[in-house]
Write a protein that holds these residues in place. Structure first.
Motif, PDB file in Angstrom:
ATOM      1  N   GLY A  24       5.889   4.614   4.583  1.00 24.77           N
ATOM      2  CA  GLY A  24       5.075   3.495   5.071  1.00 24.77           C
ATOM      3  C   GLY A  24       5.794   2.712   6.152  1.00 24.77           C
ATOM      4  N   GLY A  25       5.627   1.394   6.135  1.00 27.13           N
ATOM      5  CA  GLY A  25       6.252   0.545   7.148  1.00 27.13           C
ATOM      6  C   GLY A  25       7.759   0.755   7.218  1.00 27.13           C
ATOM      7  N   ALA A  26       8.389   1.007   6.086  1.00 26.74           N
ATOM      8  CA  ALA A  26       9.845   1.218   6.049  1.00 26.74           C
ATOM      9  C   ALA A  26      10.245   2.454   6.845  1.00 26.74           C
ATOM     10  N   ASN A  33      -2.868  -8.653   3.672  1.00 25.35           N
ATOM     11  CA  ASN A  33      -3.435  -8.240   4.967  1.00 25.35           C
ATOM     12  C   ASN A  33      -4.841  -7.674   4.803  1.00 25.35           C
ATOM     13  N   ASN A  34      -5.642  -7.804   5.859  1.00 28.92           N
ATOM     14  CA  ASN A  34      -6.945  -7.144   5.888  1.00 28.92           C
ATOM     15  C   ASN A  34      -6.751  -5.780   6.528  1.00 28.92           C
ATOM     16  N   TYR A  35      -7.192  -4.735   5.845  1.00 26.04           N
ATOM     17  CA  TYR A  35      -6.975  -3.393   6.371  1.00 26.04           C
ATOM     18  C   TYR A  35      -8.279  -2.777   6.866  1.00 26.04           C
ATOM     19  N   GLY A  36      -8.262  -2.345   8.126  1.00 23.65           N
ATOM     20  CA  GLY A  36      -9.398  -1.637   8.709  1.00 23.65           C
ATOM     21  C   GLY A  36      -8.982  -0.213   9.028  1.00 23.65           C
ATOM     22  N   ALA A  37      -9.965   0.697   9.100  1.00 24.63           N
ATOM     23  CA  ALA A  37      -9.664   2.111   9.396  1.00 24.63           C
ATOM     24  C   ALA A  37     -10.965   2.786   9.829  1.00 24.63           C
ATOM     25  N   GLY A  55       8.398  -2.025   3.411  1.00 22.22           N
ATOM     26  CA  GLY A  55       7.765  -2.594   4.588  1.00 22.22           C
ATOM     27  C   GLY A  55       8.637  -2.562   5.829  1.00 22.22           C
ATOM     28  N   HIS A  56       8.253  -3.387   6.792  1.00 19.52           N
ATOM     29  CA  HIS A  56       8.856  -3.274   8.127  1.00 19.52           C
ATOM     30  C   HIS A  56      10.311  -3.726   8.193  1.00 19.52           C
ATOM     31  N   ARG A  57      10.785  -4.441   7.167  1.00 15.91           N
ATOM     32  CA  ARG A  57      12.230  -4.749   7.103  1.00 15.91           C
ATOM     33  C   ARG A  57      12.795  -4.093   5.862  1.00 15.91           C
ATOM     34  N   SER A  62      13.073  -7.471  -7.836  1.00 13.76           N
ATOM     35  CA  SER A  62      13.497  -7.018  -6.507  1.00 13.76           C
ATOM     36  C   SER A  62      14.693  -6.105  -6.677  1.00 13.76           C
ATOM     37  N   VAL A  63      14.855  -5.194  -5.736  1.00 11.80           N
ATOM     38  CA  VAL A  63      16.016  -4.303  -5.773  1.00 11.80           C
ATOM     39  C   VAL A  63      17.048  -4.827  -4.788  1.00 11.80           C
ATOM     40  N   HIS A  64      18.292  -4.918  -5.260  1.00 11.89           N
ATOM     41  CA  HIS A  64      19.361  -5.412  -4.392  1.00 11.89           C
ATOM     42  C   HIS A  64      20.070  -4.328  -3.626  1.00 11.89           C
ATOM     43  N   TYR A  84      -2.120   1.061  13.701  1.00 12.73           N
ATOM     44  CA  TYR A  84      -2.720   1.481  12.429  1.00 12.73           C
ATOM     45  C   TYR A  84      -1.702   2.214  11.552  1.00 12.73           C
ATOM     46  N   MET A  85      -1.877   2.105  10.251  1.00 12.04           N
ATOM     47  CA  MET A  85      -1.001   2.844   9.359  1.00 12.04           C
ATOM     48  C   MET A  85      -1.690   3.249   8.057  1.00 12.04           C
ATOM     49  N   ILE A  86      -2.632   2.423   7.614  1.00 16.35           N
ATOM     50  CA  ILE A  86      -3.088   2.543   6.231  1.00 16.35           C
ATOM     51  C   ILE A  86      -3.692   3.923   5.929  1.00 16.35           C
ATOM     52  N   ALA A  87      -4.512   4.450   6.851  1.00 16.83           N
ATOM     53  CA  ALA A  87      -5.147   5.745   6.588  1.00 16.83           C
ATOM     54  C   ALA A  87      -4.085   6.835   6.489  1.00 16.83           C
ATOM     55  N   PRO A  98       0.809  -1.223   0.000  1.00 14.25           N
ATOM     56  CA  PRO A  98       0.000   0.000   0.000  1.00 14.25           C
ATOM     57  C   PRO A  98       0.841   1.271   0.000  1.00 14.25           C
ATOM     58  N   ALA A  99       1.956   1.277   0.727  1.00 16.83           N
ATOM     59  CA  ALA A  99       2.769   2.499   0.791  1.00 16.83           C
ATOM     60  C   ALA A  99       3.411   2.776  -0.566  1.00 16.83           C
ATOM     61  N   GLY A 100       3.988   1.753  -1.184  1.00 16.46           N
ATOM     62  CA  GLY A 100       4.661   1.941  -2.465  1.00 16.46           C
ATOM     63  C   GLY A 100       3.691   2.423  -3.541  1.00 16.46           C
TER      64      GLY A 100
HETATM   65  C1  LIG Z   1      -1.502  -8.877   9.056  1.00 14.12           C
HETATM   66  C2  LIG Z   1      -1.474  -7.363   9.141  1.00 14.12           C
HETATM   67  C3  LIG Z   1      -2.679  -6.663   9.270  1.00 14.12           C
HETATM   68  C4  LIG Z   1      -2.652  -5.262   9.328  1.00 14.12           C
HETATM   69  N1  LIG Z   1      -3.845  -4.612   9.463  1.00 14.12           N
HETATM   70  C5  LIG Z   1      -3.871  -3.256   9.468  1.00 14.12           C
HETATM   71  C6  LIG Z   1      -5.101  -2.566   9.560  1.00 14.12           C
HETATM   72  O1  LIG Z   1      -6.171  -3.167   9.691  1.00 14.12           O
HETATM   73  N2  LIG Z   1      -5.083  -1.204   9.515  1.00 14.12           N
HETATM   74  C7  LIG Z   1      -3.909  -0.507   9.395  1.00 14.12           C
HETATM   75  O2  LIG Z   1      -3.952   0.723   9.333  1.00 14.12           O
HETATM   76  N3  LIG Z   1      -2.718  -1.149   9.342  1.00 14.12           N
HETATM   77  C8  LIG Z   1      -2.663  -2.499   9.391  1.00 14.12           C
HETATM   78  N4  LIG Z   1      -1.463  -3.138   9.339  1.00 14.12           N
HETATM   79  C9  LIG Z   1      -0.211  -2.330   9.408  1.00 14.12           C
HETATM   80  C10 LIG Z   1       0.282  -1.765   8.048  1.00 14.12           C
HETATM   81  O3  LIG Z   1      -0.756  -0.996   7.490  1.00 14.12           O
HETATM   82  C11 LIG Z   1       0.705  -2.881   7.112  1.00 14.12           C
HETATM   83  O4  LIG Z   1       1.818  -3.540   7.637  1.00 14.12           O
HETATM   84  C12 LIG Z   1       1.006  -2.431   5.655  1.00 14.12           C
HETATM   85  O5  LIG Z   1       0.962  -3.566   4.831  1.00 14.12           O
HETATM   86  C13 LIG Z   1       2.380  -1.780   5.476  1.00 14.12           C
HETATM   87  O6  LIG Z   1       2.448  -1.360   4.130  1.00 14.12           O
HETATM   88  P1  LIG Z   1       3.821  -1.163   3.349  1.00 14.12           P
HETATM   89  O7  LIG Z   1       3.459  -0.907   1.923  1.00 14.12           O
HETATM   90  O8  LIG Z   1       4.664  -0.186   4.062  1.00 14.12           O
HETATM   91  O9  LIG Z   1       4.572  -2.565   3.472  1.00 14.12           O
HETATM   92  P2  LIG Z   1       4.162  -4.004   2.918  1.00 14.12           P
HETATM   93  O10 LIG Z   1       2.689  -4.141   2.837  1.00 14.12           O
HETATM   94  O11 LIG Z   1       4.910  -4.975   3.740  1.00 14.12           O
HETATM   95  O12 LIG Z   1       4.727  -4.017   1.428  1.00 14.12           O
HETATM   96  C14 LIG Z   1       6.133  -4.032   1.163  1.00 14.12           C
HETATM   97  C15 LIG Z   1       6.333  -4.429  -0.291  1.00 14.12           C
HETATM   98  O13 LIG Z   1       7.725  -4.297  -0.600  1.00 14.12           O
HETATM   99  C16 LIG Z   1       8.128  -5.395  -1.396  1.00 14.12           C
HETATM  100  N5  LIG Z   1       9.574  -5.582  -1.247  1.00 14.12           N
HETATM  101  C17 LIG Z   1      10.243  -6.029  -0.151  1.00 14.12           C
HETATM  102  N6  LIG Z   1      11.585  -6.060  -0.400  1.00 14.12           N
HETATM  103  C18 LIG Z   1      11.765  -5.610  -1.673  1.00 14.12           C
HETATM  104  C19 LIG Z   1      12.892  -5.396  -2.481  1.00 14.12           C
HETATM  105  N7  LIG Z   1      14.143  -5.663  -2.083  1.00 14.12           N
HETATM  106  N8  LIG Z   1      12.708  -4.917  -3.740  1.00 14.12           N
HETATM  107  C20 LIG Z   1      11.471  -4.627  -4.187  1.00 14.12           C
HETATM  108  N9  LIG Z   1      10.348  -4.803  -3.446  1.00 14.12           N
HETATM  109  C21 LIG Z   1      10.494  -5.295  -2.206  1.00 14.12           C
HETATM  110  C22 LIG Z   1       7.301  -6.559  -0.871  1.00 14.12           C
HETATM  111  O14 LIG Z   1       7.192  -7.578  -1.824  1.00 14.12           O
HETATM  112  C23 LIG Z   1       5.962  -5.859  -0.594  1.00 14.12           C
HETATM  113  O15 LIG Z   1       5.143  -5.880  -1.742  1.00 14.12           O
HETATM  114  C24 LIG Z   1      -1.428  -4.547   9.270  1.00 14.12           C
HETATM  115  C25 LIG Z   1      -0.246  -5.268   9.156  1.00 14.12           C
HETATM  116  C26 LIG Z   1      -0.261  -6.661   9.101  1.00 14.12           C
HETATM  117  C27 LIG Z   1       1.059  -7.401   9.027  1.00 14.12           C
END
Ligand SMILES: Cc1cc2nc3c(=O)[nH]c(=O)nc-3n(C[C@H](O)[C@H](O)[C@H](O)COP(=O)(O)OP(=O)(O)OC[C@H]3O[C@@H](n4cnc5c(N)ncnc54)[C@H](O)[C@@H]3O)c2cc1C
Length: 401
Positions: free
Chosen positions: A265-267, A41-45, A138-140, A107-109, A277-280, A12-14
């Protein structure tokens, strides 16, 4: 390939960042191993926080219930939603296509930076050269240097979607938290977990046993076991499982310092430290990020673009707000089931503007402080003592703890 902005990560962040950047006319590339894959993931807000995305929702509940135990509960007249990931992703994809967003399945290295540009190396040996790189992996995070500091708290949850075959559920409200623990032996109620339950279309339900935040994380198996016990205690019998969600969300870790690659986003440790929460917030931050980068587009200096992007996503006041939220997280981390229930009973008695602002994560630090003060003023002497004494850890520099 050359572009203005390369966004790494197809969550979602990307997608949010890439679409908004492309819509300002910046040539933008989104890179992810499987950028069109359905988000798992299921996203609520809260509905009022996602008004611009109403056409991407799967379900809307007019009100929300918070239950502390058999006697204490709150019914919140605030609408809550669950996203339909397919609709949200389709909308982002269509807007991206209209804006000329390019997509690469890779993927990016690594990233190498020069004064003129950043070059990303992909797993197929190709390269992308961009003025600005956004890490939304994301988170890592793959590219960001994460800040050192106190480890995050972790939200853990085990959720199941299935048909409710036995028992009754109120279909016009979603259950945000049910901390009732009478079904557990008195010496097995800590660490606290709660039920998060959504009545869905037809007779379906999504039920999830959640540890709001713990450090170290609670065992997912504990949530799974407690979910079974709680469903049995409520008299809810589920049909065959349609979907399982295993949730592991780092909360309140140190936010990254400004650097050449911009985190989003998570990163960027953007998960609300006290709620998970994060999505909103990500959906709201996308336009801010794009506007900031667009405002410096004529100066083709990568470091200026990065600085503008960091200032827009992590302005100084937001870092202060995050510190206060971390205080809130530390308080929650220290509480057993009875204090947690008392805390939320008090929290939902304060003025709705206060608790709604606190929940949103998109308010000024002064407003966060006012909400915290409102809770303090309503709290019992015992809870006040906990509020005063337990959170200070968050305010100490990490090296001092
Ligand atoms: C199970 C779960 C439920 C959640 N529910 C809610 C909720 O209800 N409401 C809310 O607000 N938040 C929720 N969250 C928190 C947060 O919104 C989510 O973690 C959200 O998915 C984070 O989004 P993101 O895009 O930052 O990361 P991610 O969703 O983790 O996406 C990261 C993307 O980066 C890609 N990627 C990783 N490494 C590389 C690389 N080297 N090169 C290229 N691409 C790469 C991955 O494939 C992935 O597609 C939830 C989290 C989880 C884990």
């Amino acid at each position: 390939m050359k572009c203005d902005v390369a966004v790494v990560g197809g969550g979602p962040a990307g997608w949010t960042a890439a679409v908004h950047l492309a819509e300002t006319g910046l040539s933008t590339v989104l890179i992810g191993p499987d950028p069109f894959a359905r988000w798992p993931n299921n996203y609520g807000a809260w509905r009022d926080e996602v008004e611009d995305w109403i056409d991407t929702l799967e379900h809307v509940w007019p009100r929300v219930e918070v239950r502390l135990d058999a006697d204490r509960f709150h019914v919140l007249e605030r609408s809550y939603v669950r996203f339909d990931n397919h609709r949200l992703q389709s909308k982002l994809r269509e807007r991206g296509a209209r804006a000329g967003l390019e997509i690469l399945s890779c993927s990016v290295h690594k990233a190498l930076h020069s004064p003129e540009a950043s070059t990303l190396t992909l797993d197929d040996e190709g390269t992308v050269t961009a003025t600005l790189v956004v890490d939304a992996t994301g988170h890592r995070p793959a590219l960001i240097h994460t800040a050192r500091g106190r480890p995050p708290g972790i939200q853990v949850a085990y959720g199941v979607q299935a048909t409710l075959e036995g028992g009754v559920i109120d279909r016009d409200r979603m259950l945000l938290m049910d901390f009732s623990a009478d079904h557990l032996p008195a010496d097995d109620r800590d660490p606290p977990t709660f039920l998060y339950a959504m009545p869905l279309a037809g007779d379906d339900v999504f039920v999830e046993e959640t540890s709001l935040v713990a450090r170290p994380a609670v065992d997912l198996e504990l949530c799974r076991r407690r979910l079974d016990l709680r469903l049995a205690a409520r008299g809810w019998r589920l049909g065959p499982v349609k979907e399982i969600e295993r949730c592991f969300i780092p909360m309140g870790g140190p936010e990254p310092a400004a650097q050449r690659v911009v985190a989003f986003g998570g990163a960027a440790a953007a998960v609300h430290p006290a709620t998970g929460y994060m999505i909103a917030n990500v959906l709201r931050a996308g336009p801010r990020l794009a506007k900031a980068v667009s405002s410096v587009r004529d100066q083709r200096e990568p470091t200026r673009w990065s600085r503008a992007a960091w200032d827009a996503t992590w302005p100084a006041d937001r870092r202060r707000a995050w510190m206060l939220y971390r205080y809130g997280m530390e308080v929650l981390l220290s509480m057993g089931i009875s204090s947690t229930a008392e805390f939320f009973d008090t929290f939902f008695k304060i003025d709705p503007d206060h608790w709604q602002g606190y929940h949103s994560g998109d308010i000024k630090s002064g407003q966060v402080a006012s909400a915290m003060w409102a809770v303090f003023m309503k709290a019992s002497p015992r809870l006040r003592w906990q509020l005063m004494s337990k959170g200070f850890y968050a305010l100490m520099p990490a090296w001092a703890s």
